[in-house]
Structure formats: structure tokens, C-alpha cells
Design a protein around this motif. Sequence first.
Motif: not given
Length: 239
Positions: A16-28, A61-71
Motif C-alpha cells: 500500500a505504501e508503494s501506491g498499490i491499492q489494497t483489495f478491501r479498503g475504500d477505493g479498493g 501500472k506496476l512497471l511504471s513508477g511503482i517501487a518497493p518500500n521500507a517494509g
Amino acid sequence: MKHPGIVILTGAGISAESGIQTFRGDGGLWEGHRVEDVATPEGFARDPELVQKFYNERRAKLLSGIAPNAGHEALARLQKEYSGKITLVTQNIDDLHERAGSENVLHMHGELLKARCLDCGEVSEIREQITAQSPCRLCDTKGRLRPDIVWFGEMPYFLSEIESSLENASLFIAVGTSGKVYPAAGFVEIAKYAGATTIEVNLEKTDGSHVFHRCEFGPAGKTLPRLVSQILTDPTALS
Ligand code: APR
């Protein structure tokens, strides 16, 4: 000193902190789509174009601008520096654990960057769109590729390997998963029954929080670096 085996299960919350939406949150992630339409074999049989479009967009989307985070980075550090066995299981279809440096990640729900041929079963890496013209790299048949993703009603991958790791674990950590989808939601019970200490890392309380010995609430990108340092300093303190 023998270092205890650790099993880590990650879910959408770690990305989520990398900008990928979760499944069951708001706007999942499912927003605008019924799960039955885009995440079942029946949905794919009914409207393959819609399903390919859904995953093509997510792959792009995964291949454009998404990167791993501290987790993700903390877990990769744990894998490198810990001298016992670490089994990293993810329900995520992204490749952020690998990009952070993790190895042997068990993608139990498949991978967005892999396609499977419905004719010969060949699984191949794919970074581009899958279309009705995409050929299988092995048998060359066109239009028979599907995303190598485990949909509802299909059998998750690596189950026997995961179960045997759980039965031998001294520590089980579930990160960023709502615990609503089985069999992953039941892993904590298997590990606990086998005598492992169980820790939940989540932004907030989940339906399964009461099952864990300990819960760490907060963003995984903050909690995991701290938890990993703790484990590396004294692996037995948590067992
Ligand atoms: N840090 C930690 N946890 C977080 C964070 C964060 N930054 N952001 C969100 N979370 C938590 C949420 O509180 C929630 O409990 O992550 C969890 C995400 O839950 P889901 O969206 O249900 O994702 P997940 O549990 O991975 O879903 C399991 O369901 O739809 C299927 O196949 C799909 O693999 C998926 C499976």
C-alpha cells in the motif's frame, strides 16, 4: 545457537505504501468491477477481453513508477542477514519483494508478470499486454495466454511447501493482510498449533487479531524495520 525458523506471510497492505491499492479498503482494487467478473475462471470464460484489460492495466501500472518500500526492504534484509530458515510467502501478485532483493518468494496467488498457456501449460515471463494475438513461447499457439494468477475457486500455489514450513516454524508474522481469504487466513492457526509465536503487523485491528500472540499496529514501512532489527539482534527473544 540454533536460530528458529520464521514464516512470513504478506498481503496487499505491505504494498500500500508503494501506491498499490489494497483489495478491501475504500477505493479498493476491485472498485468498479465485481470479483466474479475479473477474478474467477468463469468470469474469464465469459469475457476474456475485460479480464485481460483489467490485468494489463495493473501490469502496466506496476512497471511504471511503482517501487518497493521500507517494509519490503526490511524483509529482504532479514532474509540476507538471518542465519535460520526464512520462508517468505506472499498473497501479492506484484514483484516488489523481488525488487527489494528478496529471493525464493512463494507467490501463492500467482504473479502479474507471468502468463500461462491454456493449451500447453507453459508459464512464461510477460511484461507487455496479453492480447488475443499473444503467442505462447513454447507451443506458439496464439490467443491462449492467461495471467498466471490464482483466481477464486482455483488452488493456490506452494501449499504443501508452505504447510511444512508452518509446521516447523518458531515464529510466524502476518503483514498487511485482512485475513479474509483462505487458506492464507488459516496459516496463523497452523503455526500456533505447531508452537510458533505469532505476530500480526497491520495498520489496524483485523477480524483475526485475537488469534495472534502479539499485534503491531501501524504502517508496515515503519513497523517492519524495527521488528526486523529486533529479530536480528536477538532471534530467541520473540520465540
Ligand atoms: N501497513 C500495514 N497494513 C496495511 C497498510 C500498511 N501501510 N495498509 C493497509 N493495511 C492492511 C489493511 O488494514 C488490511 O487489513 O492491509 C490489509 C489489506 O487487506 P486486503 O485488501 O483484504 O488484502 P489481502 O489480505 O492481501 O487480500 C487477500 O484476497 O482478493 C484476494 O487474491 C486477493 O491476495 C488477495 C487476497
